[in-house]
Motif scaffolding. Structure first.
Motif, PDB file in Angstrom:
ATOM      1  N   VAL A  36      -3.886  -6.893 -12.811  1.00  0.00           N
ATOM      2  CA  VAL A  36      -3.075  -5.728 -12.274  1.00  0.00           C
ATOM      3  C   VAL A  36      -3.927  -5.063 -11.332  1.00  0.00           C
ATOM      4  CG1 VAL A  36      -1.841  -3.535 -12.557  1.00  0.00           C
ATOM      5  CG2 VAL A  36      -1.482  -5.465 -14.070  1.00  0.00           C
ATOM      6  N   ASP A  37      -3.364  -5.077 -10.046  1.00  0.00           N
ATOM      7  CA  ASP A  37      -4.400  -4.236  -9.181  1.00  0.00           C
ATOM      8  C   ASP A  37      -3.787  -2.956  -8.737  1.00  0.00           C
ATOM      9  OD1 ASP A  37      -6.270  -6.401  -9.048  1.00  0.00           O
ATOM     10  OD2 ASP A  37      -5.280  -7.188  -7.377  1.00  0.00           O
ATOM     11  N   LEU A  38      -4.463  -1.870  -8.780  1.00  0.00           N
ATOM     12  CA  LEU A  38      -3.798  -0.621  -8.292  1.00  0.00           C
ATOM     13  C   LEU A  38      -4.541  -0.023  -7.110  1.00  0.00           C
ATOM     14  CD1 LEU A  38      -3.778   1.136 -11.798  1.00  0.00           C
ATOM     15  CD2 LEU A  38      -1.635   0.004 -10.563  1.00  0.00           C
ATOM     16  N   LEU A  39      -3.965  -0.027  -6.040  1.00  0.00           N
ATOM     17  CA  LEU A  39      -4.683   0.373  -4.764  1.00  0.00           C
ATOM     18  C   LEU A  39      -4.220   1.581  -4.088  1.00  0.00           C
ATOM     19  CD1 LEU A  39      -4.113  -3.222  -3.247  1.00  0.00           C
ATOM     20  CD2 LEU A  39      -6.104  -2.444  -4.486  1.00  0.00           C
ATOM     21  N   PHE A  40      -5.027   2.375  -3.567  1.00  0.00           N
ATOM     22  CA  PHE A  40      -4.843   3.580  -2.757  1.00  0.00           C
ATOM     23  C   PHE A  40      -5.636   3.934  -1.602  1.00  0.00           C
ATOM     24  CE2 PHE A  40      -5.488   8.210  -2.154  1.00  0.00           C
ATOM     25  CZ  PHE A  40      -4.371   8.322  -1.884  1.00  0.00           C
ATOM     26  N   SER A  41      -5.119   4.289  -0.636  1.00  0.00           N
ATOM     27  CA  SER A  41      -5.987   4.650   0.656  1.00  0.00           C
ATOM     28  C   SER A  41      -5.357   5.885   1.255  1.00  0.00           C
ATOM     29  CB  SER A  41      -5.632   3.459   1.452  1.00  0.00           C
ATOM     30  OG  SER A  41      -4.631   3.728   2.007  1.00  0.00           O
ATOM     31  N   TYR A  42      -6.237   6.510   1.772  1.00  0.00           N
ATOM     32  CA  TYR A  42      -6.060   8.054   2.512  1.00  0.00           C
ATOM     33  C   TYR A  42      -6.539   7.569   4.049  1.00  0.00           C
ATOM     34  CZ  TYR A  42      -5.678  12.470   4.390  1.00  0.00           C
ATOM     35  OH  TYR A  42      -5.173  13.846   5.263  1.00  0.00           O
ATOM     36  N   VAL A  70       0.806  -7.165  -9.316  1.00  0.00           N
ATOM     37  CA  VAL A  70       0.671  -7.701 -10.452  1.00  0.00           C
ATOM     38  C   VAL A  70       0.590  -9.202 -10.396  1.00  0.00           C
ATOM     39  CG1 VAL A  70       1.801  -8.241 -12.762  1.00  0.00           C
ATOM     40  CG2 VAL A  70       2.225  -5.797 -11.494  1.00  0.00           C
ATOM     41  N   LYS A  71      -0.274  -9.878 -10.897  1.00  0.00           N
ATOM     42  CA  LYS A  71      -0.369 -11.295 -10.788  1.00  0.00           C
ATOM     43  C   LYS A  71      -0.353 -11.908 -12.541  1.00  0.00           C
ATOM     44  CE  LYS A  71      -4.922 -11.085  -8.824  1.00  0.00           C
ATOM     45  NZ  LYS A  71      -4.895  -9.878  -7.925  1.00  0.00           N
ATOM     46  N   MET A  72       0.724 -12.899 -12.201  1.00  0.00           N
ATOM     47  CA  MET A  72       0.991 -13.386 -13.688  1.00  0.00           C
ATOM     48  C   MET A  72       1.121 -14.821 -13.893  1.00  0.00           C
ATOM     49  SD  MET A  72       4.609 -10.692 -13.932  1.00  0.00           S
ATOM     50  CE  MET A  72       5.103 -11.099 -12.489  1.00  0.00           C
ATOM     51  N   PRO A  73       0.353 -15.310 -14.637  1.00  0.00           N
ATOM     52  CA  PRO A  73       0.292 -17.047 -14.701  1.00  0.00           C
ATOM     53  C   PRO A  73       1.572 -17.306 -15.362  1.00  0.00           C
ATOM     54  CG  PRO A  73      -1.041 -15.778 -16.504  1.00  0.00           C
ATOM     55  CD  PRO A  73      -0.608 -14.743 -15.569  1.00  0.00           C
ATOM     56  N   LEU A  74       2.364 -18.150 -14.948  1.00  0.00           N
ATOM     57  CA  LEU A  74       3.564 -18.532 -15.272  1.00  0.00           C
ATOM     58  C   LEU A  74       3.511 -19.722 -16.455  1.00  0.00           C
ATOM     59  CD1 LEU A  74       6.016 -18.332 -12.383  1.00  0.00           C
ATOM     60  CD2 LEU A  74       5.726 -16.846 -14.138  1.00  0.00           C
TER      61      LEU A  74
END
Length: 426
Positions: A36-42, A70-74
């Motif tokens: 899971v990547d959580l990204l924020f920019s201003y 969200v990257k999920m291996p299926l």
């Protein structure tokens, strides 16, 4: 709304491709666990050449963007990535689509209005599916894209294929993208049907004879080709080329134009539009570029980049950048970087009151003018090798913090802070 790219936020998908075990007893997964990547920019910018007010006026803008990826291996071979985000901005420039609703100040291109177009949010949804072959030498991908803001809706789809050769020292890639967009035009208030204001001053009668655009769609088709090669123990290089074709409404309906052969009319200190920008309904772009990475030692890497750009609107551009990751220890890496950009003006660019009304095409958008720009930045990455810090059942993998400052020769300046964190499931 012209947004400079908040496009300093980017994702790198580490697929960890590996060859199949000859015994076929165990197949290494492309992605071992969900991430899971959580990204924020201003982002903040300022300048005095706003396209909304005909090339003269405030360009103040702030934008806050947040995304979750969200990257999920299926299964061992397939990965699904879902990117959802929202970008909320406040713009003094776009607020002047209707500059006459100020209650406590005089209408002026250098001050913000309080109208509905002063702020808005762009929401996007972008799922991507990737399939790797059993020998991990081929990767197939497919993706979709949907976004919306108050005057624009975009839907897109695409796909790609990547092939590895020569024990994965050589990589060829091809991909395509299609975007089918539509405008909900927000014309300058004075050009809308039924507009009247007793405060209008000028010689004669204000009657611009404005005609709205018939086509409110914009379609974009792109094809990307790339070649990456490991050139030695310390050197890796890649080249790429894109072909981009656009058609439809390529003008921005709320960007005013002032002509030299038309009388000037004002309400207070705000000059009324003679028209809006008119650009051709087709455009073809070709960027060609290369990257070269040189591994000096275990602590320092040089990452060079160059791109040449040309289109049939008369713009040619050169981009060159250098990033130098410096590894301080096993956990911390610094990322100083510099980027230079230079472009010629589009054939249809004119400053305020330079174009004449008999021309077929014209714009006073300084994004299409001739300019040079410099961007300076610094980033720091923290990497937790063992993901020891936990948030619920996810371990912290990396934290990226970056700052970039941007200066353009026409006076536009901006800066952006970005923060990214990656968590991996146990």
């Amino acid at each position: 709304m012209k947004k400079l790219s908040v496009l300093f936020l980017f994702l790198v998908f580490n697929l960890g491709l590996a060859q199949e075990d000859p015994s076929n007893a165990y197949q290494k997964r492309v992605l071992e666990a969900a991430e899971v990547d959580l990204l924020f920019s201003y982002y903040n910018q300022d300048g005095e050449n706003a396209a909304v007010t005909g090339g003269e006026g405030t360009e103040e803008l702030t934008d806050a963007t947040s995304s979750i990826v969200v990257k999920m291996p299926l299964n061992p071979d397939d990965v699904l990535t879902v990117d959802v985000g929202i970008s909320a901005y406040s713009s003094a420039s776009s607020s002047n689509i209707d500059p006459f609703d100020k209650v406590s100040s005089t209408a002026s291109p250098f001050s913000a209005s309080s109208g509905a177009s002063q702020s808005d949010a762009l929401v996007h949804f972008n799922p991507t599916y990737e399939h790797s072959s059993k020998d991990r030498n081929s990767v197939y991908s497919a993706q979709a894209y949907v976004s919306r803001e108050y005057d624009y809706f975009s839907i897109g789809f695409g796909g790609g294929y990547t092939r590895m050769f020569n024990e994965k020292n050589t990589q060829l890639g091809a991909s395509f993208q299609v975007y089918l967009d539509s405008w909900n035009p927000q014309y300058p208030i004075e050009l809308r049907e039924g507009f009247f204001d007793s405060r209008i001053t000028g010689t004669g009668t204000y009657d611009p004879g404005f005609v709205e655009f018939d086509d409110e769609t914009r379609n974009t088709y792109s094809l990307s080709l790339s070649l990456s090669q490991i050139l030695g123990k310390r050197v890796q290089g890649s080249v790429f080329m894109d072909f981009v074709s656009q058609s439809g409404l390529l003008s921005t309906p709320h960007q005013r134009v002032y002509f030299s052969d038309v009388n000037d009319f004002f309400i207070e200190d705000f000059q009324l539009a003679d028209g809006v920008e008119r650009l051709p309904d087709s455009r073809f772009k070709i960027p060609i570029g290369a990257r070269l990475n040189y591994y000096m030692n275990d602590l320092i890497v040089l990452r060079g980049y160059y791109r040449y750009y040309s289109d049939d609107w008369g713009i040619t551009a050169h981009t060159a950048s250098l990033e130098v990751p410096i590894k301080l220890n096993d956990k911390f890496t610094l990322y100083p970087n510099y980027r230079f950009y230079s472009q010629t003006a589009a054939d249809y660019f004119y400053g305020k009151e330079i174009a004449v009304s008999t021309l077929d095409y014209y714009t006073s958008d300084y994004d299409l003018s001739a300019f040079d720009s410099h961007q300076y930045g610094m980033g720091v990455r923290y990497k937790d090798i063992f993901a020891g810090t936990k948030v619920f059942t996810f371990g912290l993998k990396t934290i990226d913090l970056r700052f970039n400052a941007y200066d353009r020769s026409d006076g536009l300046s901006s800066y952006i802070f970005s923060l990214g964190t990656t968590f991996v499931a146990d």
